[in-house]
Design an enzyme around this catalytic site. Structure first.
Site, PDB file in Angstrom:
ATOM      1  N   GLU A 125       0.548  -0.436  -5.027  1.00 54.82           N
ATOM      2  CA  GLU A 125      -0.460   0.611  -5.180  1.00 54.82           C
ATOM      3  C   GLU A 125       0.308   1.928  -5.258  1.00 54.82           C
ATOM      4  OE1 GLU A 125      -3.150   3.792  -3.721  1.00 54.82           O
ATOM      5  OE2 GLU A 125      -1.702   2.852  -2.398  1.00 54.82           O
ATOM      6  N   ASP A 182       0.821  -1.209   0.000  1.00 51.18           N
ATOM      7  CA  ASP A 182       0.000   0.000   0.000  1.00 51.18           C
ATOM      8  C   ASP A 182       0.857   1.261   0.000  1.00 51.18           C
ATOM      9  OD1 ASP A 182      -2.727   1.270   0.425  1.00 51.18           O
ATOM     10  OD2 ASP A 182      -1.668   2.034   2.180  1.00 51.18           O
TER      11      ASP A 182
END
EC number: 2.4.1.18
Length: 644
Positions: free
Chosen positions: A358, A307
């Site tokens: 991401e 992330d």
């Protein structure tokens, strides 16, 4: 003699931890049961004045002091606590302040709002997913379908008393559902321990602990094993960039910057109200890479989605003041090299594992070989595609012809990285509306466009991801503390939308043209991306053989187009394999277009054409039925020969 060998082993693990090379540091730090039944506790707090082990076994009193080793790691061996007891460390910090802190290497925590670790010994599981593991090692995942169902574990479904499902419940219901819907993988939002459900798991405290909110580690192991037996892969989000700010957790652990940067501006994360890891610190590298390998190995995960990679790559990504690097730029070199190291270590140990980023910028090569300067990830979320396409589908069709590039711009860069096309949780919260609610027009038109959008995602080069509930067009935004609106499926339109998504997923898995040559421009031919006036996009996806291709036609206006011309490469007949406006999907068509015979009239780069009806706001997928693939020549090449 045994104790001496244990001490030599401990010294080696300690040294590797300090130099950033202990990728199994949870075997040394944290709590461990000894052969005599006692426990040893170790914690890294180099600038602490004193550390005590406290818990319900000694009434949380500072009666069990730890001894500091030369490395700054504190240690104690004791018979006092027992399996299942709660514990923390009481730390007299560098400035003399005394505070209770969690064990950073704990593998279990009590249920929130409590934050104490649970003394728990993990047992070795006898896995029964050997067929899956063997197949995974023999498979080139770049040339296989990858269609991910994104799930927030505690809000997929709730019991009647509004308590969330545990992994035992999810094993019984989620796995059959995902298999029935035709997805290849489940991706969970973070499952690690976090104190606030509202953070969705993206502000962690326990990097080695499955959140007790979701059940036990053994239950999650059983869930993954059951997925693998049904040929479903499991991915989990992981957050190595920043951590929860709660003061009884990791922040300023010994009273000085320990896990975080010394520079306050670099340490604090204003955007998310958290604290950034110092990714250049060797001990932090040992800690984080150990966490990644632990989740991959202990739970047999098939991949990790890292992330907020941009936050680790750029010093100016956050709000507020920032300091340029030694070259005067915004590159966070510590984050850059940490991510390369992470991927190198993981891929050396597990080359078949998927590493997904991401990441929202275009300044750094994310996927590809580390030797070429890339970070070494397998896939990157295509955030640009997601943002552009959703803007387009929200738009009144009157304006779409002036903004057609939002739909087609991704063709310019689609091979610059290995992409996953995400329609993720981030797009269905905080007032952004659900995917269905974003679509323009009345309810019927919204469903038509949702089917159109999903068809575009499935046929566009790149792997796929869809957030839970979107498969049937849930109207309400996602709520992290409520189950999905399963009652929607009592409505014919929602039920038909779910059936459409299932049909589309099955088509994606079976049609090799949609993934066999992915990663190469050979996988796609653009028929017409300039039809702004009618706002219709057409292109071809190709497989390895000449006859294996699919023609995609997307109508982005509420106007049916009769006798619409589509360029085709070969003489012969063409059949429709999907029409998004069929009645079974929620549309009004009861009969597909007839098989079409090619006409020997050039269209753009193609020597032949077919004419068909394209439904309003609909999409068509067309395949060759009987075609002659010998001696194809485009209209451009014919023109060149004539001029010569």
């Amino acid at each position: 003699m045994v104790e001496k060998k244990q001490e030599i082993k401990a010294l080696a693990a300690e040294e590797r931890f300090l130099t950033g090379e202990n990728f199994y540091s949870q075997h040394f730090l944290g709590a461990h049961k000894l052969t005599n039944g006692n426990f040893v506790f170790r914690v890294w707090a180099p600038n602490a004045q004193q550390v005590w082990l406290v818990g319900d076994f000694n009434d949380w009193e500072d009666t069990i002091p730890l001894v500091k080793r030369e490395s700054g790691i504190w240690e104690v061996k004791t018979a006092k606590p027992h399996e299942g007891d709660l514990y923390k460390f009481k730390i007299r910090q560098a400035n003399g302040r005394e505070i209770f802190k969690i064990d950073p290497f704990a593998i279990r925590f009590e249920k929130r709002p409590g934050s104490a670790a649970v003394l728990h010994t993990l047992q070795e599981k006898k896995w029964k997913d050997g067929l899956w593991q063997g197949r995974k090692k023999r498979t080139n995942y770049f040339k296989r379908p990858l269609n991910i169902y994104e799930v927030h574990a505690s809000s997929w479904k709730h019991h009647e008393d509004n308590t969330p499902y545990t992994f035992s419940d999810l094993t019984k219901e989620l796995i059959p559902y995902v298999k029935e819907m035709g997805y290849t993988h489940i991706e969970f939002m973070p499952l690690m321990e976090h104190p606030l459900g509202k953070s969705w798991g993206y502000q962690l405290v326990g990097y080695f602990a499955l959140s007790s909110y979701y059940g036990t580690p053994e239950e999650f192991q059983d869930f993954v094993e059951a997925c693998h037996k049904e040929n479903i892969g499991v991915l989990v989000d992981w957050v190595p960039g920043h951590f929860c700010i709660n003061e009884d957790t990791l922040p300023y652990y010994d009273g000085t910057p320990t896990f975080e940067y010394e520079d306050l501006d670099r340490a604090r994360n204003i955007r998310w109200g958290s604290i950034n890891f110092d990714l250049g610190k060797p001990q932090v590298q040992s800690f984080l890479i150990s966490s990644a390998l632990f989740w991959l190995e202990f739970y047999h995960l098939d991949g990790i989605r890292v992330d907020a990679v941009s936050n680790m790559l750029y010093r100016d990504y956050d709000e507020g003041p920032w300091t340029p690097n030694h070259e005067g730029g915004n590159r966070n070199f510590e984050g850059y090299y940490f991510l390369q190291k992470l991927n190198a270590v993981v891929k050396l140990a597990h080359p078949e594992v998927l590493m997904i980023a991401e990441e929202s910028s275009s300044d750094t090569k994310i996927t590809g070989m580390i030797e070429s300067g890339a970070l070494g990830f397998d896939y990157k979320w295509n955030m640009g595609w997601m943002n552009d396409v959703l803007r387009f589908y929200e738009m009144d069709p009157i304006y779409r012809r002036h903004n057609f590039n939002l739909l087609t711009f991704s063709f310019m860069y689609m091979m610059s990285e290995n992409y996953i096309l995400p329609l993720s949780h981030d797009e269905v919260v905080h007032g952004k509306k659900s995917l269905m609610h974003k679509m323009w027009g009345d309810r019927y038109k919204q469903f038509s466009q949702l089917r159109n959008l999903y068809t575009y995602m499935i046929t566009h080069p790149g792997k796929k991801l869809l957030f839970m509930g979107s498969e049937w067009g849930q109207f309400l935004e996602w709520k992290y503390d409520h189950g999905l609106e399963w009652v929607d499926l009592n409505d014919d339109m929602n039920h038909s939308m779910q059936h459409f998504t299932k049909t589309l997923n099955e088509l994606y898995r079976t049609e090799k043209a949609l993934w066999e040559l992915e990663g190469s421009y050979d996988t796609i031919e653009i028929i017409d991306a300039d039809n702004n006036e009618e706002t219709i996009l057409s292109f071809i996806r190709r497989g390895k053989t000449k006859k294996d291709f699919i023609i995609v036609v997307l109508n982005l206006t509420p106007v049916e187009r009769k006798d619409f011309v589509v360029g085709v490469p070969y003489k012969g007949t063409y059949k429709e394999i999907l029409n998004t406006e069929m009645k079974e999907f929620g549309g009004t068509w009861v009969k597909s277009n007839d098989v079409k015979e090619s006409i020997a009239v050039p269209f753009k780069d193609y020597p032949y054409q077919i004419q068909t009806i394209v439904p309003a706001l609909g999409a068509l997928l067309i395949k060759p039925a009987e075609v002659n693939t010998r001696g194809r020549s485009s209209s451009k090449s014919k023109k060149a020969k004539a001029e010569n």
